[in-house]
Design a protein around this motif. Structure first.
Motif, PDB file in Angstrom:
ATOM      1  N   ARG B  68     129.936  38.172  46.098  1.00  0.00           N
ATOM      2  CA  ARG B  68     130.899  39.255  46.291  1.00  0.00           C
ATOM      3  C   ARG B  68     131.638  39.126  47.614  1.00  0.00           C
ATOM      4  NH1 ARG B  68     129.608  45.354  46.784  1.00  0.00           N
ATOM      5  NH2 ARG B  68     131.725  46.092  46.577  1.00  0.00           N
ATOM      6  N   LYS B  69     130.864  38.752  48.643  1.00  0.00           N
ATOM      7  CA  LYS B  69     131.461  38.613  49.966  1.00  0.00           C
ATOM      8  C   LYS B  69     132.548  37.544  49.952  1.00  0.00           C
ATOM      9  CE  LYS B  69     127.156  39.585  51.456  1.00  0.00           C
ATOM     10  NZ  LYS B  69     125.862  39.041  51.776  1.00  0.00           N
ATOM     11  N   ALA B  72     135.705  38.479  48.021  1.00  0.00           N
ATOM     12  CA  ALA B  72     136.480  39.481  48.761  1.00  0.00           C
ATOM     13  C   ALA B  72     137.232  38.838  49.921  1.00  0.00           C
ATOM     14  CB  ALA B  72     135.546  40.572  49.269  1.00  0.00           C
ATOM     15  N   ILE B  73     136.540  37.985  50.649  1.00  0.00           N
ATOM     16  CA  ILE B  73     137.156  37.399  51.836  1.00  0.00           C
ATOM     17  C   ILE B  73     138.231  36.385  51.445  1.00  0.00           C
ATOM     18  CG2 ILE B  73     136.698  35.974  53.864  1.00  0.00           C
ATOM     19  CD1 ILE B  73     133.899  37.457  53.895  1.00  0.00           C
ATOM     20  N   SER B  76     141.414  38.093  49.883  1.00  0.00           N
ATOM     21  CA  SER B  76     142.186  38.840  50.878  1.00  0.00           C
ATOM     22  C   SER B  76     142.897  37.895  51.837  1.00  0.00           C
ATOM     23  CB  SER B  76     141.299  39.819  51.637  1.00  0.00           C
ATOM     24  OG  SER B  76     140.286  39.126  52.310  1.00  0.00           O
ATOM     25  N   ASP B  93     136.019  48.955  43.008  1.00  0.00           N
ATOM     26  CA  ASP B  93     136.102  48.429  44.363  1.00  0.00           C
ATOM     27  C   ASP B  93     137.169  47.333  44.456  1.00  0.00           C
ATOM     28  OD1 ASP B  93     135.356  48.146  46.923  1.00  0.00           O
ATOM     29  OD2 ASP B  93     133.593  46.923  46.534  1.00  0.00           O
ATOM     30  N   SER B  97     140.873  47.621  46.222  1.00  0.00           N
ATOM     31  CA  SER B  97     141.162  46.754  47.364  1.00  0.00           C
ATOM     32  C   SER B  97     142.292  45.787  47.070  1.00  0.00           C
ATOM     33  CB  SER B  97     139.910  45.971  47.741  1.00  0.00           C
ATOM     34  OG  SER B  97     138.811  46.813  47.808  1.00  0.00           O
ATOM     35  N   LEU B  99     142.412  43.357  44.837  1.00  0.00           N
ATOM     36  CA  LEU B  99     141.984  41.981  44.585  1.00  0.00           C
ATOM     37  C   LEU B  99     142.392  41.503  43.200  1.00  0.00           C
ATOM     38  CD1 LEU B  99     138.367  41.874  46.030  1.00  0.00           C
ATOM     39  CD2 LEU B  99     140.392  40.827  46.955  1.00  0.00           C
ATOM     40  N   LYS B 374     124.960  49.052  44.767  1.00  0.00           N
ATOM     41  CA  LYS B 374     123.771  49.022  45.619  1.00  0.00           C
ATOM     42  C   LYS B 374     123.338  50.398  46.128  1.00  0.00           C
ATOM     43  CE  LYS B 374     121.089  46.642  48.877  1.00  0.00           C
ATOM     44  NZ  LYS B 374     120.909  45.896  50.085  1.00  0.00           N
ATOM     45  N   PRO B 375     124.236  51.145  46.777  1.00  0.00           N
ATOM     46  CA  PRO B 375     123.776  52.467  47.227  1.00  0.00           C
ATOM     47  C   PRO B 375     123.395  53.385  46.065  1.00  0.00           C
ATOM     48  CG  PRO B 375     126.118  52.159  47.698  1.00  0.00           C
ATOM     49  CD  PRO B 375     125.583  50.841  47.258  1.00  0.00           C
ATOM     50  N   GLU B 411     133.784  59.939  48.864  1.00  0.00           N
ATOM     51  CA  GLU B 411     134.565  59.074  49.731  1.00  0.00           C
ATOM     52  C   GLU B 411     135.470  58.162  48.903  1.00  0.00           C
ATOM     53  OE1 GLU B 411     133.784  56.020  53.401  1.00  0.00           O
ATOM     54  OE2 GLU B 411     132.155  57.285  52.703  1.00  0.00           O
ATOM     55  N   ASN B 415     140.212  58.656  48.147  1.00  0.00           N
ATOM     56  CA  ASN B 415     141.303  57.697  48.358  1.00  0.00           C
ATOM     57  C   ASN B 415     142.211  57.605  47.131  1.00  0.00           C
ATOM     58  OD1 ASN B 415     140.108  57.167  50.819  1.00  0.00           O
ATOM     59  ND2 ASN B 415     138.823  55.566  49.940  1.00  0.00           N
TER      60      ASN B 415
END
Lengths: 315, 415
Positions: B68-69, B72-73, B76, B93, B97, B99, B374-375, B411, B415
Motif C-alpha cells: 500500500r505504501k 501510494a508513494i 503520487s 482512500d 487521494s 490515485l 486497520k483501525p 474524519e 472531507n
C-alpha cells in the motif's frame, strides 16, 4: 615554489596564493580542517538537519502523503495532547527507559565485574554475551515470542510447570506484556554494555589496585572506592546511550505484539510505534510529524540533562 | 558533406524509434507478491498480449507488507502502475487521494456490471461512478479437522451457533493443570474473526455493523454486545480455546491442535499442502434459521497516471481481467471464487467439496465498506481484549471502541 592549483586561471592562482600567504599557519590549518569537514557537514545538513526541520513544518499540516497539504497550525499538537492513547504511549516509553536502563546497566556491570576476574574461558563467555547484540532484533524477538507461548510450545511456561508454578500469560497480559518485551531488549543490549564496562575496568591503572591491597582494602572497598569512581565516565556514557535506545524501542514491540499493534490494548506501544502507525498505516503525516517533534524534544532534553550531569560528575 | 550525412542518419534513427514507440504501448500492472496470484496474472498477460499485439504489459509485484505504501508513494510521484490491484477496503482512500480514476461507462456500462457481478461489487460504485472491478471474490467458511471429529465421536460439522459451541466443547482437551492440549475452536482476533463478528455474528443476532450509508457505527447495540459476548464467551466461559493459541489460528489448525477454525478460501491451498491434515469445509454456522457471510475482494483500478493511449490499453486489459475466461483461470490457479454468479454458481462449483461452501456462502454475504481497514479491525481486537483481559462488559467495551472508530469515520466523511 608554491604548488600550482589546477583548474584555475593565472590571475585566480595569484589571488589565491596571495590570500594564502597572508594567513598564519594556524589559520591555514583551520582552513584545511574546514575543507575536509565540508563534506560531512553538507551531508548532515542535507540528509539529517533538513528533514528534521521539514518535520517541524509538516507537523503543522494536515496531509495524507497524497492529497493537498493543508496548513492547520498547532491543531496536531492540540489533538495529540488530548489523545488518551498518546499519554498511555508516553508512559510506556518512559517505562521502557526507566526500568530497562537501570536493570540492563546493573546486570551488565555485574557480569563484566566477574568476567574480569576470570581468565579461563573469558573470551568465549564474552563472545557468548556479545552474540545477541549482533543478531537481528526481529529474528530474536520472534524466537522470544515463541518462548512466551503457553504450555505445549512455550519453554518459559514449560519450565514454570516443572516447578508447579501456574502458567503465565506473558505477552497476552496487560501487566506482563511490557516487561516480557523489555526482557529481550535488555538481553540483547548486555553484550555491548559488558564490553564497554570491561574496557573501563581494564583501563584503571594497576597501581591503584596494588596500593589498595597494600593498605589492606577488602573487595567491597576496592569496588566502592576504586572501580566505581573510575567507571563514572563509562557509566554515564552507557546511561545516555541506553536511555536513547530504550526511548526509541521499536523492533521488539513491532515483532512481538499481536498484529504489530503494541497490544494488548496498547499496553506495550512505545512512541516510535505510534509514529510509525500514524505515518504509514493511517497516512496522517502531520500528526506523525507532531509526534516525532515531541520525541525529538524529549530526547534532546534528556540528553542535555545527562550531558550536563556527566560534566559535573566527572569533574 | 560528412556532417550532412550524419545528420540524416541520426534523424532517420529518431524517426524509426518514434514510429516504433507509436506501435507499442507498454502499460504497467501492479499487485502484491503471492505465488499463485503472480502465476495467474502472468497467464492472463500472455493471452492478452497474444490477442492485442502492440500492447505489452509489465507485471510488477512486491511483498504485501509494503504494497500500500509503495503504490501510494509511486502514483503520487507520477510513477508506478497504470492498472493497480487494490483491496476493496482501500477504495475510498485511493479515490479520495486521487490515485485512481473512474471506469469509462462505454466500456463498462453500469447496468451490465450490476447485472453480471455479485451484489457486493456495488460498493465499488461511489458518487455515481465505478472505480474498480474484481476478478475474484472471497468469503469465509468453517474448516474442521475430520480426524479430531471422529476421535471425539462427532458425526458432522455444526449447523447452528448452539451446535458450534457444543461441538467445540467436545473437541477441547486439557491437562490436569487446566492447560489446553487441544482447542475446540481457534479464536484468532488477528485473523478473520473480526469479519466474522462484524458482518456475520452482528447480523445473526439481529443487528448490523454500520448504518446503511456507512457513516455511523451501529454495532454499539444490544445485538452487537450479544455478538461480542458470543465470541468472548468461547474463551471466557466455555473455555474452548484461547486467542492466539500456538500464535495464529491457522497454525494451531495446521498442527492438528484445533478442531475448527474460520478462514477464507485462500487458505485452502495452505491446508492442502499440510500432510496428515484431514480436514473438511462447511458453511459458517447459522442462528434462528438465518445465515450470513462476509465477502471481500481485490479490485483492479485504473490509476490516474494512465492517460491517452496508455489509458486505452489499460481499459482493454481491465476488460480482459474481468472476463469469464480470466475468472476461471483465477479459480483454477489461485483458488478464489469467480466474481460473477453466472460463472461461480454453476453446479460444478457449488458442489465442489472445497470451494462449494464458500460459493454457497457468497449468496448471503455482505462486504464491509471500510474506510481504513486497520483501525477498524483494531476496534474488534481491542473490544475482545477489554472483555477477556479487563473483564469489562461487552456493551461497555463496544461503546469505548465505537467512540474511537466513529472518529475515524467522521474524519473521513467530513472531507
Amino acid at each position: 615554489m608554491r604548488p600550482g592549483i589546477p583548474g584555475c586561471s593565472l590571475s585566480d592562482k595569484k589571488m589565491l596564493s596571495r590570500f594564502l600567504e597572508r594567513q598564519t599557519i594556524g589559520q591555514k590549518q583551520a582552513l584545511t580542517a574546514w575543507l575536509f569537514l565540508l563534506i560531512p557537514i553538507l551531508f548532515y545538513v542535507i540528509i539529517r538537519f533538513y528533514p528534521t526541520f521539514e518535520a517541524f513544518f509538516v507537523s503543522t499540516l494536515k496531509w495524507n502523503l497524497l492529497g493537498k497539504q493543508k496548513f492547520i497550525g498547532f491543531k496536531n499538537y492540540i489533538k495529540l495532547f488530548e489523545d488518551e492513547e498518546f499519554w498511555l504511549v508516553l508512559i510506556n516509553t518512559f517505562k521502557y527507559a526507566l526500568i530497562g536502563v537501570p536493570i540492563s546497566l546493573l546486570f551488565s556491570f555485574l557480569i563484566a565485574y566477574y568476567l574480569n576476574e576470570i581468565t579461563f574461558g573469558h573470551e568465549t563467555i564474552r563472545a557468548l554475551y556479545f552474540i545477541p547484540f549482533l543478531t537481528t532484533a526481529v529474528a530474536m524477538a520472534w524466537v522470544w515470542r515463541w518462548l512466551y507461548q503457553p504450555v505445549p510450545i512455550g519453554y518459559f511456561n514449560i519450565i514454570l510447570s516443572w516447578f508447579g508454578i501456574a502458567q503465565q500469560p506473558f505477552l497476552k497480559s496487560l501487566d506482563q506484556a511490557l516487561y516480557s518485551i523489555m526482557a529481550p531488549a535488555v538481553w540483547a543490549g548486555l553484550g555491548f554494555q559488558i564490553i564497554i564496562y570491561l574496557a573501563g575496568i581494564r583501563a584503571i591503572p594497576q597501581s591503584h589496585f596494588e596500593a589498595s591491597s597494600i593498605d589492606g582494602a577488602g573487595r567491597i572497598q576496592v569496588l566502592r572506592e576504586i572501580i566505581l569512581p573510575a567507571l563514572r565516565p563509562t557509566i554515564l556514557f552507557l546511561v545516555v546511550i541506553s536511555t536513547i535506545g530504550f526511548l526509541r524501542i521499536f523492533d521488539q514491540v513491532y515483532s512481538m505484539s499481536a498484529d504489530s499493534a503494541g497490544g494488548p490494548l496498547n499496553s506495550t506501544k512505545p512512541l516510535v510505534l505510534m509514529i510509525y502507525e500514524a505515518a504509514f498505516d493511517e497516512f496522517k503525516m502531520g500528526y506523525a510529524a507532531a509526534l516525532t517533534v515531541v520525541l525529538f524534544l524529549i530526547l534532546l532534553v534528556i540528553s542535555l540533562l545527562q550531558l550536563s550531569l556527566m560534566r559535573r560528575w566527572t569533574r | 558533406m560528412i556532417r550532412k550525412s550524419w545528420f540524416i542518419a541520426i534523424s532517420g534513427m529518431f524517426l524509426i524509434f518514434s514510429l516504433a514507440s507509436v506501435g507499442a504501448v507498454e502499460i504497467e500492472y501492479w499487485q502484491y507478491t503471492y505465488k499463485s496470484r503472480v502465476e495467474a496474472i502472468d497467464k492472463l498477460i500472455e493471452s492478452f498480449q497474444a490477442a492485442n499485439p502492440g500492447i505489452t504489459v509489465k507485471h510488477t509485484n512486491f511483498p504485501y507488507a509494503d504494497y500500500r505504501k509503495k503504490v501510494a508513494i509511486a502514483v503520487s510521484a507520477g510513477d508506478g502502475p497504470d492498472i493497480v490491484q487494490l483491496y476493496y477496503g482501500w477504495l475510498n482512500d485511493y479515490r479520495d487521494s486521487g490515485l485512481i480514476q473512474p471506469l469509462p461507462k462505454d466500456a463498462f456500462p453500469h447496468d451490465e456490471i450490476e447485472d453480471e457481478f455479485f451484489g457486493i461489487v456495488k460498493s465499488m460504485k461511489v458518487k455515481g461512478e465505478y472505480w474498480g472491478l474484481p476478478t475474484a471474490v472471497r468469503s469465509l467458511a468453517l474448516f474442521y479437522n475430520k480426524d479430531l471429529f471422529s476421535e471425539a465421536g462427532i458425526s458432522g460439522p455444526p449447523e447452528t451457533l448452539d451446535e458450534f459451541v457444543a461441538t467445540a466443547k467436545r473437541l477441547t482437551k486439557k491437562d490436569n493443570a487446566g492447560n489446553y492440549l487441544q482447542i475446540g475452536f481457534a479464536v484468532d482476533t488477528d485473523g478473520q474473526d473480526h469479519h466474522w463478528w462484524r458482518e456475520v455474528l452482528n447480523r445473526l443476532y439481529g443487528g448490523k455493523p454500520y448504518s446503511s450509508d456507512g457513516k455511523k457505527i451501529a454495532y454499539n447495540s444490544s445485538s452487537g454486545s450479544q455478538a461480542l459476548k458470543f465470541v468472548t464467551d468461547l474463551e471466557k466461559t466455555h473455555q474452548v480455546g484461547s486467542n492466539g493459541f500456538m500464535n495464529r489460528g491457522q497454525d494451531a489448525f495446521k498442527a492438528g491442535k484445533a478442531g475448527m477454525v474460520i478462514d477464507g478460501s485462500f487458505r485452502i491451498s495452505t491446508f492442502n499442502k499440510q500432510k496428515d491434515l484431514n480436514f473438511g469445509i462447511t458453511e459458517l454456522p447459522g442462528h434462528n434459521g438465518n445465515r450470513f457471510n462476509f465477502s471481500s475482494y481485490w479490485v483492479n483500478g485504473i490509476s490516474t497516471k494512465a492517460k491517452g493511449e496508455k489509458y486505452d490499453a489499460a481499459v482493454k486489459f481491465l476488460k480482459h481481467l474481468t472476463s469469464q475466461n480470466a475468472m476461471q483461470i483465477w479459480l483454477d490457479t489461485v483458488g478464489e471464487l469467480p466474481a460473477k454468479p453466472k460463472i461461480a454458481l454453476v453446479d460444478k462449483n457449488k458442489k465442489h467439496p472445497q470451494f462449494g461452501p464458500f460459493i454457497r456462502g457468497l449468496a448471503y454475504a455482505n462486504a464491509t465498506s471500510f474506510i481504513a481497514e486497520k483501525p477498524q479491525r483494531q476496534s474488534f481486537i481491542d473490544a475482545y481484549d477489554m472483555v477477556v483481559l479487563k473483564d469489562m462488559s461487552p456493551s461497555e467495551a463496544l461503546s469505548k471502541v465505537a467512540k474511537k472508530e466513529q472518529e475515524v469515520l467522521d474524519e473521513f466523511f467530513e472531507n
